[in-house]
Design an enzyme around this catalytic site. Structure first.
Site, PDB file in Angstrom:
ATOM      1  N   HIS A  53      17.026  15.037   1.092  1.00  0.00           N
ATOM      2  CA  HIS A  53      16.754  15.406   2.483  1.00  0.00           C
ATOM      3  C   HIS A  53      16.346  16.863   2.530  1.00  0.00           C
ATOM      4  CE1 HIS A  53      20.958  16.642   2.051  1.00  0.00           C
ATOM      5  NE2 HIS A  53      20.908  17.289   3.207  1.00  0.00           N
ATOM      6  N   HIS A  55      17.438  19.724   3.953  1.00  0.00           N
ATOM      7  CA  HIS A  55      18.261  20.924   4.159  1.00  0.00           C
ATOM      8  C   HIS A  55      18.060  21.942   3.043  1.00  0.00           C
ATOM      9  CE1 HIS A  55      21.192  18.736   7.092  1.00  0.00           C
ATOM     10  NE2 HIS A  55      20.129  19.233   7.702  1.00  0.00           N
ATOM     11  N   ASP A  57      19.893  23.992   1.374  1.00  0.00           N
ATOM     12  CA  ASP A  57      20.731  24.041   0.167  1.00  0.00           C
ATOM     13  C   ASP A  57      20.356  22.934  -0.824  1.00  0.00           C
ATOM     14  OD1 ASP A  57      21.968  22.313   2.216  1.00  0.00           O
ATOM     15  OD2 ASP A  57      23.660  22.096   0.843  1.00  0.00           O
ATOM     16  N   HIS A  58      19.403  22.091  -0.464  1.00  0.00           N
ATOM     17  CA  HIS A  58      18.929  21.021  -1.353  1.00  0.00           C
ATOM     18  C   HIS A  58      17.492  21.226  -1.833  1.00  0.00           C
ATOM     19  CE1 HIS A  58      22.416  18.314  -0.386  1.00  0.00           C
ATOM     20  NE2 HIS A  58      22.508  19.253   0.529  1.00  0.00           N
ATOM     21  N   HIS A 111      22.817  11.650   8.396  1.00  0.00           N
ATOM     22  CA  HIS A 111      22.987  13.105   8.201  1.00  0.00           C
ATOM     23  C   HIS A 111      21.698  13.812   8.642  1.00  0.00           C
ATOM     24  CE1 HIS A 111      24.379  16.823   6.345  1.00  0.00           C
ATOM     25  NE2 HIS A 111      23.284  16.887   5.610  1.00  0.00           N
ATOM     26  N   ASP A 128      23.850  14.157   0.961  1.00  0.00           N
ATOM     27  CA  ASP A 128      24.933  14.497   1.888  1.00  0.00           C
ATOM     28  C   ASP A 128      25.309  13.310   2.770  1.00  0.00           C
ATOM     29  OD1 ASP A 128      24.870  17.044   0.875  1.00  0.00           O
ATOM     30  OD2 ASP A 128      24.084  18.001   2.678  1.00  0.00           O
ATOM     31  N   HIS A 166      27.974  17.646  -2.871  1.00  0.00           N
ATOM     32  CA  HIS A 166      28.950  18.715  -2.603  1.00  0.00           C
ATOM     33  C   HIS A 166      30.319  18.339  -3.159  1.00  0.00           C
ATOM     34  CE1 HIS A 166      26.594  21.239   0.263  1.00  0.00           C
ATOM     35  NE2 HIS A 166      26.011  20.088   0.578  1.00  0.00           N
TER      36      HIS A 166
HETATM   37 FE    FE Z   1      24.079  19.927   1.711  1.00  0.00          FE
HETATM   38 ZN    ZN Z   2      22.547  18.454   4.157  1.00  0.00          ZN
END
Ligand code: FE
Ligand code: ZN
Length: 254
Positions: A53, A55, A57-58, A111, A128, A166
């Site tokens: 996805h 985001h 942090d990915h 998410h 996530d 995570h």
């Molecule tokens: Fe994340």
């Molecule tokens: Zn995420």
């Protein structure tokens, strides 16, 4: 021989690397430098990036890694992914013969609305959506979408290894014990996960079988789970989706 390694990133992310002795693929490389240090240390060539996805942090490591390795970047068709070369959706399949890896794509919205999972070689990379003993927050999708996505993943074979993005397992287990204080599998899981974290080791991968036995978000049809969710919500909950919704709201403030 294909194997999977975690690269810890940021506070609690794992960037999973599928690799052999020559090639590697990175799943959700939010941090390029952590991946580059790993690849250079192991003398590996990056041949693919997979994103679940959009985001940051990915995906934030995508472009720097692509600049260095000119590798394809696979990601969800309905999300904006830096450097994406291949758009994937439900039914897509990615074949990486260099690694002996064949991955099927599932749409698992909730998410984010375009979130996808990769499943193959008895492994699941679920970003996530599903976490160790928990699930992701519902940011873009609906509770119904997230619930259906989790049910879908829960239906995979029990031995499927679950690679979450995570390290949230211990906190999730504490929540799960509030929901199901009498679940003996949860107490055992807490002891095992605590031992691992005390040695700074990942609690992942999990398995679908373990999640089915301990993850409250996959247990919404279990009477004890439904009863505790109703008690906490002070409401009558008529369906597993209602139970899921109550649990997710409860978890948001846990
Ligand atoms: Fe994340
Ligand atoms: Zn995420």
């Amino acid at each position: 021989m294909l194997f999977i390694e975690p690269i810890p990133a940021f506070r609690d992310n794992y960037i999973w690397v599928a690799r052999n002795n020559q090639y590697a693929a990175a799943i959700d490389p939010g941090d390029a430098s952590a991946v580059l240090d790993y690849l250079d240390g192991e003398k590996l060539e990056l041949i693919a990036i997979f994103n679940t996805h959009h985001h940051s942090d990915h995906v934030d490591g995508n472009l720097e890694l692509q600049t260095r390795f000119s590798c394809p970047i696979y990601g969800p068709e309905n999300e904006s992914i830096p450097g994406k070369t291949h758009s994937l959706a439900e039914g897509s399949r990615v074949d990486l013969p260099e690694l002996g890896l064949k991955l099927d794509v599932f749409d698992i919205p909730g998410h984010t609305s375009g979130h996808i999972a990769y499943h193959g070689n008895d492994m699941l990379f679920c970003g996530d959506t599903l976490f160790g003993c928990g699930c992701g927050r519902v940011f873009e999708g609906t509770m119904a979408e997230m619930f259906a996505s989790l049910e879908r993943l829960s239906g995979l074979p029990e031995a499927t290894l679950v690679y979450c993005a995570h390290e949230y397992t211990l906190c999730n287990i504490r929540f799960a014990l509030d929901v199901e204080p009498d679940n003996p599998e949860l107490a055992a899981r807490q002891a095992g996960a605590t031992r691992l974290r005390n040695k700074d080791m990942p609690t992942l991968p999990s398995t679908i079988g373990l999640e089915r036995k301990t993850n409250p978000f996959l247990r919404c049809a279990i009477p004890a789970v439904a009863a505790m969710a109703a008690k906490h919500a002070m409401a009558k909950l008529d369906s597993p989706l209602d139970v899921f919704t109550a649990l997710r709201i409860w978890r948001n403030t846990f």
